[in-house]
Design a protein around this motif. Structure first.
Motif, PDB file in Angstrom:
ATOM      1  N   ALA A  24     -10.757  -6.211  -3.708  1.00  0.00           N
ATOM      2  CA  ALA A  24      -9.866  -5.468  -4.596  1.00  0.00           C
ATOM      3  C   ALA A  24      -8.660  -4.908  -3.859  1.00  0.00           C
ATOM      4  CB  ALA A  24     -10.631  -4.339  -5.274  1.00  0.00           C
ATOM      5  N   ARG A  25      -8.790  -4.764  -2.549  1.00  0.00           N
ATOM      6  CA  ARG A  25      -7.670  -4.255  -1.757  1.00  0.00           C
ATOM      7  C   ARG A  25      -7.765  -4.815  -0.337  1.00  0.00           C
ATOM      8  NH1 ARG A  25     -11.308  -0.300  -2.992  1.00  0.00           N
ATOM      9  NH2 ARG A  25     -12.136   0.945  -1.296  1.00  0.00           N
ATOM     10  N   ASP A  26      -6.792  -4.538   0.437  1.00  0.00           N
ATOM     11  CA  ASP A  26      -6.717  -5.007   1.818  1.00  0.00           C
ATOM     12  C   ASP A  26      -7.978  -4.566   2.573  1.00  0.00           C
ATOM     13  OD1 ASP A  26      -5.964  -4.827   4.725  1.00  0.00           O
ATOM     14  OD2 ASP A  26      -4.074  -5.611   3.924  1.00  0.00           O
ATOM     15  N   TYR A  64      -8.519  -1.203   4.251  1.00  0.00           N
ATOM     16  CA  TYR A  64      -8.724   0.002   3.468  1.00  0.00           C
ATOM     17  C   TYR A  64     -10.075   0.019   2.750  1.00  0.00           C
ATOM     18  CZ  TYR A  64      -3.797   0.134   4.482  1.00  0.00           C
ATOM     19  OH  TYR A  64      -2.592   0.114   5.143  1.00  0.00           O
TER      20      TYR A  64
END
Length: 132
Positions: free
Chosen positions: A68-70, A73
Motif C-alpha cells: 500500500a505504500r513504500d 514506511y
C-alpha cells in the motif's frame, strides 16, 4: 511478542511484494505456490494486511496484492501486528493484569517494549536489503 506462523507468512509476503514492486500484483495463490505455504492461511493473512492498510487489494483477472505504500514506511511491527489480527493482546491485555505483582513481570514488560520498539524501527525495505 511471538513470531507466529501467521506473522512469518505476512513478512514473507510483504518482502516478496517489496522485491517485486512494479511487476504488478500477486494473488494469494501465486505467493502460496512460490513459497509452499498453505493457500487458505496465507489468503487470510493477506486480507488482514489489506484491512490494516499494509497491502492494497486489486480485483479482477489480474488482481492480487501490492504494498500500500513504500516499503521504507512499512514497519516489521505493523506487518506482524496486522498478520495476527485483533485477537492477540500480548502481555498488556486485561487478562494479564493479575501478573503485575509477580516478580519479574515489569522486567519482562520492559523487554517486550524494547523488542516492539526495535520492530517498529525495522522496515520491510530493511528486510529486503538484508536478505538481498
Amino acid at each position: 511478542m511471538l513470531l507466529t506462523r501467521r506473522a512469518c507468512y505476512g513478512l514473507i509476503a510483504a518482502k516478496h511484494l517489496a522485491e517485486h514492486a512494479g511487476e504488478g500484483s500477486f494473488s494469494a495463490h501465486d505467493l502460496a505456490e512460490c513459497y509452499g505455504l498453505p493457500h487458505e492461511t496465507l489468503a487470510k493473512v493477506l486480507q488482514r494486511l489489506s484491512t490494516a492498510g499494509v497491502l492494497m487489494s486489486h480485483h479482477g483477472i489480474k488482481g492480487g496484492y501490492t504494498l500500500a505504500r513504500d516499503p521504507r514506511y512499512i514497519s516489521v511491527f505493523d506487518v506482524i501486528k496486522a498478520s495476527e489480527g485483533p485477537r492477540r493482546s500480548g502481555i498488556h491485555g486485561e487478562r494479564w493484569r493479575h501478573l503485575e505483582s509477580v516478580p519479574g513481570y515489569h522486567q519482562l514488560l520492559m523487554v517486550h517494549q524494547a523488542v516492539a520498539d526495535m520492530l517498529r524501527e525495522l522496515t520491510i525495505e530493511d528486510c529486503y536489503n538484508l536478505c538481498s
